[in-house]
Design a protein around this motif. Structure first.
Motif, PDB file in Angstrom:
ATOM      1  N   THR A 113      12.531   8.810   1.802  1.00  0.00           N
ATOM      2  CA  THR A 113      11.578   7.779   1.394  1.00  0.00           C
ATOM      3  C   THR A 113      11.997   7.198   0.042  1.00  0.00           C
ATOM      4  OG1 THR A 113       9.793   8.890   2.583  1.00  0.00           O
ATOM      5  CG2 THR A 113       9.157   7.305   0.895  1.00  0.00           C
ATOM      6  N   ALA A 114      11.903   5.879  -0.088  1.00  0.00           N
ATOM      7  CA  ALA A 114      12.325   5.209  -1.323  1.00  0.00           C
ATOM      8  C   ALA A 114      11.485   5.677  -2.500  1.00  0.00           C
ATOM      9  CB  ALA A 114      12.212   3.695  -1.151  1.00  0.00           C
ATOM     10  N   ASP A 115      12.133   5.785  -3.670  1.00  0.00           N
ATOM     11  CA  ASP A 115      11.427   6.233  -4.869  1.00  0.00           C
ATOM     12  C   ASP A 115      10.318   5.285  -5.273  1.00  0.00           C
ATOM     13  OD1 ASP A 115      13.018   8.419  -4.976  1.00  0.00           O
ATOM     14  OD2 ASP A 115      14.392   7.636  -6.498  1.00  0.00           O
ATOM     15  N   LEU A 133       7.431   6.460  -3.311  1.00  0.00           N
ATOM     16  CA  LEU A 133       6.955   7.749  -3.808  1.00  0.00           C
ATOM     17  C   LEU A 133       6.214   7.607  -5.132  1.00  0.00           C
ATOM     18  CD1 LEU A 133       9.887  10.244  -3.140  1.00  0.00           C
ATOM     19  CD2 LEU A 133       7.641  10.187  -2.065  1.00  0.00           C
ATOM     20  N   GLY A 134       6.668   6.659  -5.970  1.00  0.00           N
ATOM     21  CA  GLY A 134       6.039   6.508  -7.270  1.00  0.00           C
ATOM     22  C   GLY A 134       4.568   6.167  -7.199  1.00  0.00           C
ATOM     23  N   GLN A 135       4.141   5.540  -6.114  1.00  0.00           N
ATOM     24  CA  GLN A 135       2.727   5.196  -5.977  1.00  0.00           C
ATOM     25  C   GLN A 135       1.853   6.423  -5.741  1.00  0.00           C
ATOM     26  OE1 GLN A 135       2.025   1.820  -3.313  1.00  0.00           O
ATOM     27  NE2 GLN A 135       4.232   1.465  -3.248  1.00  0.00           N
ATOM     28  N   LEU A 136       2.472   7.559  -5.399  1.00  0.00           N
ATOM     29  CA  LEU A 136       1.713   8.770  -5.098  1.00  0.00           C
ATOM     30  C   LEU A 136       1.849   9.828  -6.184  1.00  0.00           C
ATOM     31  CD1 LEU A 136       2.835   9.098  -1.366  1.00  0.00           C
ATOM     32  CD2 LEU A 136       0.719   8.086  -2.199  1.00  0.00           C
ATOM     33  N   GLU A 147      -2.628  14.177  -7.652  1.00  0.00           N
ATOM     34  CA  GLU A 147      -2.013  13.434  -6.558  1.00  0.00           C
ATOM     35  C   GLU A 147      -0.726  14.100  -6.091  1.00  0.00           C
ATOM     36  OE1 GLU A 147      -3.544   8.864  -7.398  1.00  0.00           O
ATOM     37  OE2 GLU A 147      -1.512   9.460  -7.945  1.00  0.00           O
ATOM     38  N   VAL A 148       0.039  14.647  -7.021  1.00  0.00           N
ATOM     39  CA  VAL A 148       1.272  15.346  -6.638  1.00  0.00           C
ATOM     40  C   VAL A 148       0.941  16.549  -5.750  1.00  0.00           C
ATOM     41  CG1 VAL A 148       3.238  16.649  -7.517  1.00  0.00           C
ATOM     42  CG2 VAL A 148       2.524  14.555  -8.664  1.00  0.00           C
ATOM     43  N   PRO A 181       0.839  -1.206   0.000  1.00  0.00           N
ATOM     44  CA  PRO A 181       0.000   0.000   0.000  1.00  0.00           C
ATOM     45  C   PRO A 181       0.869   1.249   0.000  1.00  0.00           C
ATOM     46  CG  PRO A 181       0.051  -1.004   2.181  1.00  0.00           C
ATOM     47  CD  PRO A 181       0.731  -1.966   1.261  1.00  0.00           C
ATOM     48  N   PRO A 182       0.355   2.360  -0.547  1.00  0.00           N
ATOM     49  CA  PRO A 182       1.149   3.595  -0.574  1.00  0.00           C
ATOM     50  C   PRO A 182       1.410   4.089   0.842  1.00  0.00           C
ATOM     51  CG  PRO A 182      -1.133   4.008  -1.228  1.00  0.00           C
ATOM     52  CD  PRO A 182      -0.966   2.528  -1.147  1.00  0.00           C
TER      53      PRO A 182
END
Length: 522
Positions: A97-99, A102-105, A111-112, A86-87
């Motif tokens: 925080t791992a990329d 972050l990519g899930q958001l 969303e950004v 889950p995000p």
């Protein structure tokens, strides 16, 4: 072609050169990988029939190991992971925080934007909690100190000055020292005046920046060297060296040990600030707004615990100097009267009690005039009266209790805060209780006066929730940038005013701003 014979020695050399789990299952004829090379994460090429081991001898899961290592190098393999994590929560996001998380958001511009705004709110909450701990100290340490002071009396304390450091309307305060964890701590010994004790209520108020904190209590005879001004007889002055000390012991009085050492009362501050108000009206009236804001926040905390301020007058509101950070001490020290002190409420009573303690005849007259008013209503009227007193405008009891709108004294316009304070005082002292603003609304008005939005924001665009929401988002970003720039430069650590500002932008919404600006700028 016949199959080549097995080479066990060569396979052993490979295992020794690459001690990776699963390397012993490598097929004969696979290319020799190099340690640390990216080739090791690429699946081996397909072996043609007759080259290497037969397909039936190859384990079905052999190529999966390199695939997992290629995923760690940034090659997404969504199909190979049936259960996606889950995000992460916005409160848990950090620069490290791992990329992949972050990519899930970051799948859409909306969303950004939500991620950025959520991170700003979470950062303000963390900064606010950190600044509050800097102002009050860790809660665990205070609990340990309370346990250490249990049962201690005057003999265990060191009196630093026989003269009181502060005298309020209901108590004397003496600076005392106590050794705790190999450090000498200073706090205040509060000696309540006769008929002015509120110990039973003060012991259960919780921790708040605007509420006097109680560390301990005891009942003991007062030391002979302590001076109690205002008490007739020998208790009001220190014994002279020429006269023998009186052998009769002093009476046993109840003593409260308080975490903060007050410097002066609000009455002392107002009395000594006429020149500052005249020469720097903008700075002084901003200080007045910040002091009133602290008072309203403390009253809100008390109201949530069914407790009211016993004597809401300048003589019973204490001012405490905030600790200076080491970085801020490098520059020039701020002149006396220009720095913002903490305001502490120090007198309390239960709302159910019919009679509250009074520290002066003027307070008794004021109480008699408010006998028909409930404690919340009395708080609003008292804060309205304090606005006039802080601004050095005389206002009598008759003006407040029997006034008409034209009979209220005029507050002169000396700064950008004058009109707002005049408006707030009028709303707090409104004759109609239905038109009178509450303490919560007064707190919101003071915050808008201090940090906006100001009326010029609505000069070009009509006031709307969308405009106020955009203003909030930009101001939160700029506030965080200011904190970062001050931390990187020589601005020192955030102080009391920065914490109050953080509290405002952390919890306010565009709906609250719409209501407050409607009342303030009507």
């Amino acid at each position: 072609d016949p199959l080549p014979p097995p080479l066990p020695k060569k396979q052993l050399q490979r295992a020794e050169s690459l001690p990776e789990p699963g390397s012993s299952h490598r097929c004969h004829g696979d290319p020799e990988p190099r340690a640390g090379s990216i080739l090791y994460s690429i699946p081996p090429p397909l072996v043609r029939h007759g080259e290497g081991a037969p397909p039936r001898d190859r384990p079905s899961w052999a190529p999966k190991k390199p695939l997992t290592k290629s995923q760690s190098l940034g090659e997404p393999l969504a199909r190979s992971s049936p259960q996606q994590a889950p995000p992460p929560s916005l409160k848990e996001l950090t620069f490290g925080t791992a990329d992949g998380e972050l990519g899930q958001l970051l799948e859409s511009p909306a969303e950004v934007c939500g991620v950025v705004l959520g991170c700003q709110e979470a950062a303000l909450a963390r900064l606010s909690a950190h600044m509050q701990e800097e102002l009050l100290g860790p809660e665990e340490r205070q609990q340990l100190l309370q346990a250490e002071l249990a049962g201690k009396r005057w003999a265990a304390l060191g009196v630093l000055d026989p003269q009181p450091c502060c005298q309020s309307g209901d108590a004397w305060y003496f600076r005392v020292a106590f050794t705790f964890e190999h450090r000498q701590l200073q706090f205040a010994a509060k000696v309540p005046k006769p008929c002015c004790s509120s110990l039973g209520v003060q012991s259960s108020l919780g921790t708040h920046c605007s509420i006097q904190r109680l560390l301990g209590r005891f009942t003991d005879n007062l030391p002979a060297e302590l001076v109690l001004p205002g008490i007739p007889g020998k208790h009001s002055q220190a014994p002279s060296r020429e006269e023998p000390a009186c052998p009769a012991p002093r009476p046993a009085l109840q003593v409260l040990l308080c975490a903060e050492v007050p410097q002066q009362t609000l009455a002392d501050f107002v009395k000594g600030s006429h020149a500052l108000h005249r020469t720097s009206p903008g700075h002084y009236e901003r200080l007045g707004c910040l002091l009133l804001l602290q008072l309203c926040m403390g009253l809100e905390h008390l109201r949530g615990q069914n407790v009211a301020q016993g004597d809401l007058c300048p003589e019973n509101l204490l001012l405490v100097q905030c600790p200076c950070s080491p970085r801020s001490q490098q520059g020039q020290k701020e002149p006396l009267g220009l720095s913002l002190p903490r305001l502490l409420i120090s007198s309390f009573f239960k709302v159910q009690e019919k009679q509250r303690p009074c520290s002066s005849s003027r307070e008794q007259d004021w109480t008699q005039g408010l006998t028909a008013a409930s404690p919340p209503a009395a708080a609003e009227l008292n804060v309205g009266r304090l606005i006039y007193q802080i601004l050095h405008v005389d206002i009598s009891l008759e003006n407040i209790l029997g006034f008409r709108s034209k009979r209220l004294p005029e507050i002169p316009s000396l700064s950008i805060y004058s009109a707002g304070l005049r408006r707030l005082a009028t709303l707090l002292l409104h004759r109609d209780p239905q038109q009178r603003v509450s303490i919560e609304q007064a707190r919101g008005i003071l915050q808008v006066l201090l940090w906006g939005p100001r009326q010029e924001l609505f000069a070009r665009s009509r006031k709307s929730l969308a405009l106020l929401r955009s203003w909030l988002q930009v101001k939160r970003a700029l506030l965080l940038l200011r904190f970062a720039e001050n931390w990187a430069g020589a601005g020192g650590s955030p102080g009391l005013e920065e914490w109050l500002c953080c509290q405002y932008f952390q919890g306010v919404t565009e709906h609250t701003l719409f209501q407050v600006t409607q009342v303030l700028y009507a």
